[in-house]
Design a protein around this motif. Structure first.
Motif, PDB file in Angstrom:
ATOM      1  N   GLY A  73       1.367   9.048 -14.091  1.00  0.00           N
ATOM      2  CA  GLY A  73       1.875   9.710 -13.229  1.00  0.00           C
ATOM      3  C   GLY A  73       1.404   9.149 -11.571  1.00  0.00           C
ATOM      4  O   GLY A  73       1.173  10.116 -10.230  1.00  0.00           O
ATOM      5  N   ASP A  88       3.484   2.716  -3.605  1.00  0.00           N
ATOM      6  CA  ASP A  88       2.529   2.803  -4.625  1.00  0.00           C
ATOM      7  C   ASP A  88       1.738   1.633  -4.161  1.00  0.00           C
ATOM      8  O   ASP A  88       0.051   1.217  -4.939  1.00  0.00           O
ATOM      9  N   GLY A 130       6.706   5.291  -9.292  1.00  0.00           N
ATOM     10  CA  GLY A 130       7.076   5.065 -10.063  1.00  0.00           C
ATOM     11  C   GLY A 130       7.054   3.699 -11.271  1.00  0.00           C
ATOM     12  O   GLY A 130       7.726   3.299 -11.549  1.00  0.00           O
ATOM     13  N   SER A 131       5.783   2.688 -10.180  1.00  0.00           N
ATOM     14  CA  SER A 131       6.324   1.212 -10.670  1.00  0.00           C
ATOM     15  C   SER A 131       4.904   1.157 -11.680  1.00  0.00           C
ATOM     16  O   SER A 131       4.569   1.825 -11.776  1.00  0.00           O
ATOM     17  N   ARG A 132       5.400  -0.536 -12.249  1.00  0.00           N
ATOM     18  CA  ARG A 132       4.739  -0.266 -13.816  1.00  0.00           C
ATOM     19  C   ARG A 132       3.924  -1.006 -13.292  1.00  0.00           C
ATOM     20  O   ARG A 132       3.884  -2.029 -12.369  1.00  0.00           O
ATOM     21  N   SER A 174       8.820  -2.367  -9.434  1.00  0.00           N
ATOM     22  CA  SER A 174       8.813  -1.070  -9.027  1.00  0.00           C
ATOM     23  C   SER A 174      11.127  -1.015 -10.087  1.00  0.00           C
ATOM     24  O   SER A 174      11.248  -1.308 -11.258  1.00  0.00           O
ATOM     25  N   ARG A 175      11.108   0.666  -9.968  1.00  0.00           N
ATOM     26  CA  ARG A 175      11.658   0.633 -11.118  1.00  0.00           C
ATOM     27  C   ARG A 175      13.253   0.547 -10.109  1.00  0.00           C
ATOM     28  O   ARG A 175      12.935  -0.036  -8.994  1.00  0.00           O
TER      29      ARG A 175
END
Length: 330
Positions: free
Chosen positions: A72, A108, A77-79, A92-93
């Motif tokens: 979070g 992010d 919401g990127s990884r 990114s999503r």
């Protein structure tokens, strides 16, 4: 020709024939649908704020990234992932619009930059590290296998893994119509736009601290690597057929742990395999393999290849198999 392998996420059985592999690649790549979504993967070099020549050991970078790795922590919401030479990447999503994708990634990146600044570190958006030749800091079987494989043809694979960073745009392949939203037209278009994108994003004119004639030294590195993974596929009216041939013509890079192959490559290491064939590109068939660890032969690294005096290039790429095609620039 058959190669034994363990069943994986692909759902293929233990005895994988060449025909099975071709059918698998043909079936999972260029999945069709409305071309709506956009994603982006951004890689960054990490430098000391005061001295860009200083190597950043994991013992300094890892603690700085702890706040970002908390679930979070990234509002878009990127990884967050690491690259072999200590680079960091945000993926990114998929977003329903380009604006939404850019906005989420910007949020992010702000979180990531803030965390690194607290440790005296900065993100550097250059295609090639102009000052350092860092060691590989990730000891993963995949990266060990990649390094040994690329070492057969020179230092370019190590340079790519340890010193480069890029921007990769991911798009839906398109629908199954003959129009501009169809995957065939979009595949042809990405070939035409590739040279423009590479030229527009060229931002690495320095190597070893000085200019050497390339506007994109990252592109120079890619053009010297394994051509079976960096040259564009041969033209064909059906992109699926073109990609199957491209994937199947790649030389074996590694085999997952526990698998066996007549060539002797096991446990993620290509030891015992024959050396690279003569000439710029081999023509025979080989077993499929993927350096991305996805289990699909079509997941390759991507890049375009320029001439020495021009930014003109032509190459597609696909960092994701399912309904995605991407370009990699820097």
């Amino acid at each position: 020709m058959a190669a034994a392998r363990t069943a994986g996420r692909s759902g293929l059985g233990d005895d994988l024939t060449e025909e099975d592999a071709e059918a698998h690649v043909h079936g999972v790549c260029f999945k069709t649908g409305p071309p709506i979504r956009t994603g982006v993967e951004v890689e960054w070099l990490v430098h000391d704020r005061s001295d860009p020549r200083e190597l950043i050991p994991p013992g300094r970078l890892d603690p700085a990234l702890v706040p970002v790795e908390v679930p979070g922590a990234l509002p878009g919401g990127s990884r967050l992932t690491r690259e072999p030479g200590g680079q960091v990447e945000l993926s990114s999503r998929p977003a329903e619009s380009v604006a939404g994708c850019v906005s989420a990634m910007a949020a992010d990146l702000t979180v990531l930059r803030t965390a690194l600044e607290g440790a005296g570190l900065v993100l550097v958006g250059s295609g090639l590290d102009a000052h350092r030749d860092p060691p590989r800091v990730l000891d993963h079987p995949r990266y060990r296998a990649m390094e040994r494989f690329f070492d057969r043809e020179g230092p370019w694979g190590r340079t790519m893994m340890r010193r480069t960073a890029s921007l990769q745009v991911n798009l839906d392949a398109g629908d199954d119509t003959p129009g501009i939203t169809g995957y065939r037209a979009r595949w042809a278009l990405v070939h035409r736009l590739g040279p423009v994108m590479v030229a527009a994003f060229a931002n690495s004119p320095f190597s070893e601290g000085r200019p050497n004639g390339w506007l994109s030294n990252r592109q120079a590195v890619w053009s010297r690597m394994d051509p079976g993974r960096t040259l564009h596929p041969a033209h064909h009216g059906d992109p699926r057929t073109s990609w199957v041939r491209y994937a199947m013509d790649a030389r074996l890079l590694c085999v997952r742990p526990g698998a066996e192959t007549p060539g002797g490559a096991v446990d993620g290491s290509p030891d015992g395999l024959p050396g690279p064939p003569p000439g710029p590109r081999r023509t025979g068939r080989r077993h499929p393999a993927s350096p991305s660890g996805s289990g699909c032969a079509a997941c390759r690294g991507c890049a375009a290849r320029p001439s020495r005096t021009s930014t003109t290039t032509s190459a597609p790429s696909s960092r994701r198999c399912a309904r995605a095609a991407g370009w990699s620039c820097g």
